[in-house]
Design a protein around this motif. Sequence first.
Motif, PDB file in Angstrom:
ATOM      1  N   GLU A   5      49.780  23.586  41.606  1.00 57.77           N
ATOM      2  CA  GLU A   5      48.338  23.407  41.722  1.00 57.77           C
ATOM      3  C   GLU A   5      47.983  23.666  43.485  1.00 57.77           C
ATOM      4  OE1 GLU A   5      44.974  21.154  40.718  1.00 57.77           O
ATOM      5  OE2 GLU A   5      46.023  21.765  39.103  1.00 57.77           O
ATOM      6  N   LEU A   6      47.151  24.798  43.516  1.00 54.37           N
ATOM      7  CA  LEU A   6      46.912  25.343  45.378  1.00 54.37           C
ATOM      8  C   LEU A   6      45.161  25.103  45.319  1.00 54.37           C
ATOM      9  CD1 LEU A   6      48.519  28.183  46.374  1.00 54.37           C
ATOM     10  CD2 LEU A   6      49.403  25.545  46.997  1.00 54.37           C
ATOM     11  N   THR A   7      44.408  24.162  45.998  1.00 57.42           N
ATOM     12  CA  THR A   7      42.959  24.536  46.654  1.00 57.42           C
ATOM     13  C   THR A   7      43.191  25.623  47.044  1.00 57.42           C
ATOM     14  OG1 THR A   7      42.802  22.344  46.179  1.00 57.42           O
ATOM     15  CG2 THR A   7      41.000  23.149  47.620  1.00 57.42           C
ATOM     16  N   VAL A   8      42.158  26.761  46.610  1.00 60.12           N
ATOM     17  CA  VAL A   8      41.244  27.814  46.997  1.00 60.12           C
ATOM     18  C   VAL A   8      39.684  28.199  47.745  1.00 60.12           C
ATOM     19  CG1 VAL A   8      41.483  30.715  46.845  1.00 60.12           C
ATOM     20  CG2 VAL A   8      43.442  29.068  45.430  1.00 60.12           C
ATOM     21  N   GLY A  15      35.304  36.484  38.880  1.00 59.09           N
ATOM     22  CA  GLY A  15      35.664  38.450  39.544  1.00 59.09           C
ATOM     23  C   GLY A  15      36.345  37.865  40.541  1.00 59.09           C
ATOM     24  N   CYS A  16      36.339  36.542  41.194  1.00 62.68           N
ATOM     25  CA  CYS A  16      36.930  36.070  42.223  1.00 62.68           C
ATOM     26  C   CYS A  16      38.562  35.162  41.508  1.00 62.68           C
ATOM     27  CB  CYS A  16      36.604  34.766  42.691  1.00 62.68           C
ATOM     28  SG  CYS A  16      34.814  35.300  44.140  1.00 62.68           S
ATOM     29  N   GLU A  17      38.215  34.795  40.595  1.00 61.32           N
ATOM     30  CA  GLU A  17      39.336  34.221  39.651  1.00 61.32           C
ATOM     31  C   GLU A  17      40.547  35.440  39.291  1.00 61.32           C
ATOM     32  OE1 GLU A  17      37.812  32.232  36.035  1.00 61.32           O
ATOM     33  OE2 GLU A  17      36.549  30.833  36.809  1.00 61.32           O
ATOM     34  N   GLU A  18      39.757  36.519  39.330  1.00 63.39           N
ATOM     35  CA  GLU A  18      40.677  38.053  39.023  1.00 63.39           C
ATOM     36  C   GLU A  18      41.397  38.107  39.732  1.00 63.39           C
ATOM     37  OE1 GLU A  18      38.537  40.849  36.659  1.00 63.39           O
ATOM     38  OE2 GLU A  18      37.534  39.315  35.309  1.00 63.39           O
ATOM     39  N   GLY A  40      37.713  25.682  42.321  1.00 57.73           N
ATOM     40  CA  GLY A  40      38.336  25.916  43.088  1.00 57.73           C
ATOM     41  C   GLY A  40      39.783  25.685  42.935  1.00 57.73           C
ATOM     42  N   GLU A  41      40.972  25.100  42.107  1.00 61.08           N
ATOM     43  CA  GLU A  41      42.142  25.337  41.878  1.00 61.08           C
ATOM     44  C   GLU A  41      43.071  26.477  41.026  1.00 61.08           C
ATOM     45  OE1 GLU A  41      43.132  22.574  42.673  1.00 61.08           O
ATOM     46  OE2 GLU A  41      41.393  21.810  43.237  1.00 61.08           O
ATOM     47  N   VAL A  42      44.162  26.443  42.075  1.00 56.94           N
ATOM     48  CA  VAL A  42      44.463  27.670  41.037  1.00 56.94           C
ATOM     49  C   VAL A  42      46.631  27.396  40.515  1.00 56.94           C
ATOM     50  CG1 VAL A  42      45.970  30.248  41.407  1.00 56.94           C
ATOM     51  CG2 VAL A  42      43.568  29.149  42.160  1.00 56.94           C
ATOM     52  N   ASP A  64      40.814  31.523  51.076  1.00 58.38           N
ATOM     53  CA  ASP A  64      41.492  29.913  52.028  1.00 58.38           C
ATOM     54  C   ASP A  64      41.973  28.865  50.943  1.00 58.38           C
ATOM     55  OD1 ASP A  64      40.481  31.349  54.688  1.00 58.38           O
ATOM     56  OD2 ASP A  64      38.685  30.851  54.671  1.00 58.38           O
ATOM     57  N   VAL A  65      43.443  29.127  51.797  1.00 56.42           N
ATOM     58  CA  VAL A  65      44.476  27.643  50.588  1.00 56.42           C
ATOM     59  C   VAL A  65      43.839  26.387  52.229  1.00 56.42           C
ATOM     60  CG1 VAL A  65      45.865  27.113  49.849  1.00 56.42           C
ATOM     61  CG2 VAL A  65      45.529  29.090  49.822  1.00 56.42           C
ATOM     62  N   PRO A  66      43.679  26.127  52.198  1.00 51.05           N
ATOM     63  CA  PRO A  66      43.690  24.649  53.220  1.00 51.05           C
ATOM     64  C   PRO A  66      44.721  24.284  53.031  1.00 51.05           C
ATOM     65  CG  PRO A  66      41.991  24.546  51.716  1.00 51.05           C
ATOM     66  CD  PRO A  66      42.478  25.612  51.187  1.00 51.05           C
ATOM     67  N   ALA A  67      45.098  23.714  54.295  1.00 46.63           N
ATOM     68  CA  ALA A  67      46.117  23.081  54.570  1.00 46.63           C
ATOM     69  C   ALA A  67      46.169  21.518  53.850  1.00 46.63           C
ATOM     70  CB  ALA A  67      46.457  22.799  55.794  1.00 46.63           C
TER      71      ALA A  67
END
Length: 67
Positions: A5-8, A15-18, A40-42, A64-67
């Motif tokens: 899982e990533l925080t984006v 539309g952003c999800e798509e 904000g999760e993927v 962005d995918v924060p570290a």
Amino acid sequence: MDQFELTVEGMSCTGCEENVTNAVKRVAGVHRVEADHETGEVEISADEGTEDEVKQAIHDAGYDVPA
């Protein structure tokens, strides 16, 4: 198969999800993607070793995918 899982940052609508989902699906070895702009999760299911490629695809799509 690897699940992660990533925080984006920057997803503000469906539309952003798509956009994020489509970008991640283009990465070789990705089997499943679920993006949620509200959290904000993927969630991703993919072959092992693809996490860096997925992060780059999300970044290339303008998020962005924060570290």
